[in-house]
Design a protein around this motif. Structure first.
Motif, PDB file in Angstrom:
ATOM      1  N   ASN A 178       8.859 -23.755  27.037  1.00  0.00           N
ATOM      2  CA  ASN A 178       9.595 -24.679  26.166  1.00  0.00           C
ATOM      3  C   ASN A 178       8.665 -25.178  25.054  1.00  0.00           C
ATOM      4  O   ASN A 178       7.654 -25.827  25.319  1.00  0.00           O
ATOM      5  N   GLY A 179       9.038 -24.841  23.809  1.00  0.00           N
ATOM      6  CA  GLY A 179       8.204 -25.189  22.665  1.00  0.00           C
ATOM      7  C   GLY A 179       8.168 -26.682  22.399  1.00  0.00           C
ATOM      8  O   GLY A 179       7.124 -27.248  22.067  1.00  0.00           O
ATOM      9  N   THR A 180       9.316 -27.328  22.557  1.00  0.00           N
ATOM     10  CA  THR A 180       9.404 -28.762  22.257  1.00  0.00           C
ATOM     11  C   THR A 180       8.421 -29.555  23.113  1.00  0.00           C
ATOM     12  O   THR A 180       7.639 -30.363  22.592  1.00  0.00           O
ATOM     13  N   THR A 181       8.466 -29.326  24.421  1.00  0.00           N
ATOM     14  CA  THR A 181       7.610 -30.136  25.302  1.00  0.00           C
ATOM     15  C   THR A 181       6.141 -29.766  25.133  1.00  0.00           C
ATOM     16  O   THR A 181       5.275 -30.636  25.243  1.00  0.00           O
ATOM     17  N   GLY A 205      13.145 -28.445  14.237  1.00  0.00           N
ATOM     18  CA  GLY A 205      14.115 -27.458  14.742  1.00  0.00           C
ATOM     19  C   GLY A 205      13.711 -26.849  16.078  1.00  0.00           C
ATOM     20  O   GLY A 205      14.272 -25.844  16.495  1.00  0.00           O
ATOM     21  N   TYR A 206      12.730 -27.432  16.768  1.00  0.00           N
ATOM     22  CA  TYR A 206      12.333 -26.900  18.082  1.00  0.00           C
ATOM     23  C   TYR A 206      13.303 -27.375  19.162  1.00  0.00           C
ATOM     24  O   TYR A 206      13.674 -26.617  20.053  1.00  0.00           O
ATOM     25  N   ALA A 207      13.656 -28.668  19.078  1.00  0.00           N
ATOM     26  CA  ALA A 207      14.407 -29.285  20.179  1.00  0.00           C
ATOM     27  C   ALA A 207      15.866 -28.834  20.182  1.00  0.00           C
ATOM     28  O   ALA A 207      16.414 -28.442  19.158  1.00  0.00           O
ATOM     29  N   GLY A 213      17.711 -31.763  27.311  1.00  0.00           N
ATOM     30  CA  GLY A 213      17.538 -30.424  27.874  1.00  0.00           C
ATOM     31  C   GLY A 213      16.089 -29.961  27.834  1.00  0.00           C
ATOM     32  O   GLY A 213      15.634 -29.243  28.724  1.00  0.00           O
ATOM     33  N   ASP A 214      15.370 -30.375  26.793  1.00  0.00           N
ATOM     34  CA  ASP A 214      13.959 -29.997  26.686  1.00  0.00           C
ATOM     35  C   ASP A 214      13.092 -30.868  27.589  1.00  0.00           C
ATOM     36  O   ASP A 214      12.368 -30.358  28.433  1.00  0.00           O
ATOM     37  N   VAL A 215      13.195 -32.186  27.390  1.00  0.00           N
ATOM     38  CA  VAL A 215      12.232 -33.084  28.053  1.00  0.00           C
ATOM     39  C   VAL A 215      12.442 -33.191  29.562  1.00  0.00           C
ATOM     40  O   VAL A 215      11.502 -33.457  30.312  1.00  0.00           O
TER      41      VAL A 215
HETATM   42  N1  HSE Z   1      14.427 -26.124  22.537  1.00  0.00           N
HETATM   43  C1  HSE Z   1      13.848 -24.878  22.830  1.00  0.00           C
HETATM   44  C2  HSE Z   1      12.341 -25.029  22.903  1.00  0.00           C
HETATM   45  C3  HSE Z   1      14.236 -23.907  21.772  1.00  0.00           C
HETATM   46  O1  HSE Z   1      11.834 -26.073  22.497  1.00  0.00           O
HETATM   47  O2  HSE Z   1      11.642 -24.134  23.379  1.00  0.00           O
HETATM   48  C4  HSE Z   1      14.063 -22.489  22.149  1.00  0.00           C
HETATM   49  O3  HSE Z   1      14.804 -22.162  23.277  1.00  0.00           O
END
Ligand code: HSE
Length: 349
Positions: A178-181, A205-207, A213-215
């Motif tokens: 997960n890129g956001t976290t 635009g990552y989250a 859902g990410d955190v």
């Molecule tokens: N929200 C997701 C992430 C995007 O942060 O990895 C890619 O699935």
């Protein structure tokens, strides 16, 4: 022959894909013989448009950028009707992920496959919740259901494991999914507050549309489920994957890790234990000497434990407009290649 592309969802990924396709039109034709028109776009905010000869997509990008509704080639068909009636050869399902029910994306995918159209998606709902049945439907209709963009954006993890690494038994998968976290943990280590850094991750635009859902780790859980089922034939449901996110990690925890020469990472794992495959997502304190500890920002990394090659690690962008747009492009080109092979061998394309 030209591929006729339909796009459902003109948000970050839909626009990212469209920009790439516009900018690389000549390159794609020269290098791969890939010719296309974007003939339909469905978006709940901007409207549904269709032109069998090709839409004016630059105009649409401009309108969307300005936050304005589409004005040309509008149709008053709902998404189902558009998917059925448009002359698309492939539909790109790029709407927001809903991991509870799969959302309208499931219906879009089924409608397109039943109509004999290829489907490419970055939407984790259909892939994490219903992959076996959708793949079966695609096979029955003689079309492709491609999902590279659902895991680690355009970094080719699914295609790598199922393509070039075919023949290896994969016994484990472990990584930052997960890129956001990962971005948040990186910035929090530098002293930024949780809330501020989450806001920036959304702006970049990552989250997900709903960053819970990410955190909370649900996004990583969906990816772990997809990998477990496709790469390791686990046959597990998403509810069987235990999941803990990063919401409980405090500045004190980060400091404690630092003192021990460690760093927090949200790790997704799939492990083969005898006949069973287990999968889980949880934050782990990783020793700084470990390769995953050096993966910072929105970058993702994944290690496949294999019988013939030992560990194979791939590192790359896991989120973002262009990066996920590229994932869709790579699947579109894969369909193009398969189609060309089928044509050569005289089979149905
Ligand atoms: N929200 C997701 C992430 C995007 O942060 O990895 C890619 O699935």
């Amino acid at each position: 022959m030209k591929h006729k592309i339909g796009i459902i969802g003109f948000g970050t990924v839909g626009r990212g894909l469209t920009e790439i396709l516009i900018n690389k039109r000549d390159y794609l034709r020269r290098k791969y013989g890939y010719k296309f028109d974007i003939i339909a776009v469905a978006d709940f905010k901007f409207g549904n448009v269709y032109n069998p000869k090709g839409l004016d997509v630059q105009h649409m990008l401009d309108m969307a950028q300005a936050g304005k509704k589409f004005t040309r080639d509008l149709v008053d068909w709902d998404n189902t009707r558009l998917i059925r009636k448009a002359n698309a050869t492939v539909w790109c399902e790029l709407t927001f992920t809903d991991l509870q029910t799969g959302g309208p994306a499931i219906e879009h995918v089924i409608t397109a496959l039943e109509a004999g159209k290829h489907v490419v998606t970055s939407n984790k709902g259909p892939a994490a919740l219903h992959y076996p049945r959708l793949k079966k439907l695609a096979d029955k209709r003689g079309v492709e259901f491609m999902i590279e963009g659902t895991v680690v954006a355009g970094t080719p993890v699914i295609n790598l494991a199922t393509g070039p690494m075919a023949g290896c038994t994969i016994n484990g998968i472990r990584g930052i999914l997960n890129g956001t976290t990962n971005y948040m943990l990186t910035e929090m280590e530098k002293g930024m507050a949780y809330k501020d850094v989450l806001k920036i991750a959304q702006e970049k635009g990552y989250a997900e549309a709903d960053p819970t859902g990410d955190v909370e780790g649900f996004d990583a859980r969906a990816k772990v489920t997809i990998l477990a089922n496709i790469v390791m034939d686990a046959g597990i449901g998403i509810e069987e994957v235990s999941c803990e996110g990063i919401t409980k990690i405090t500045p004190a925890d980060i400091e404690q890790a630092r003192k021990q020469n460690k760093r927090w990472k949200l790790i997704g794992s799939v492990v083969r234990r005898g006949d069973r495959v287990e999968a889980f997502v949880k934050p782990e304190m990783i020793d700084l000497s470990h390769p995953l500890a050096g993966v910072m920002g929105a970058t993702n990394a994944l290690t496949f434990a294999t019988d013939l090659l030992g560990d194979v690690t791939i590192v790359g962008p896991g989120a973002g407009k262009t990066e996920t747009g590229f994932a869709i492009l790579t699947d579109l080109l894969a369909i193009h290649r398969k189609r060309a092979q089928h044509k050569k061998s005289g089979r149905k394309a």
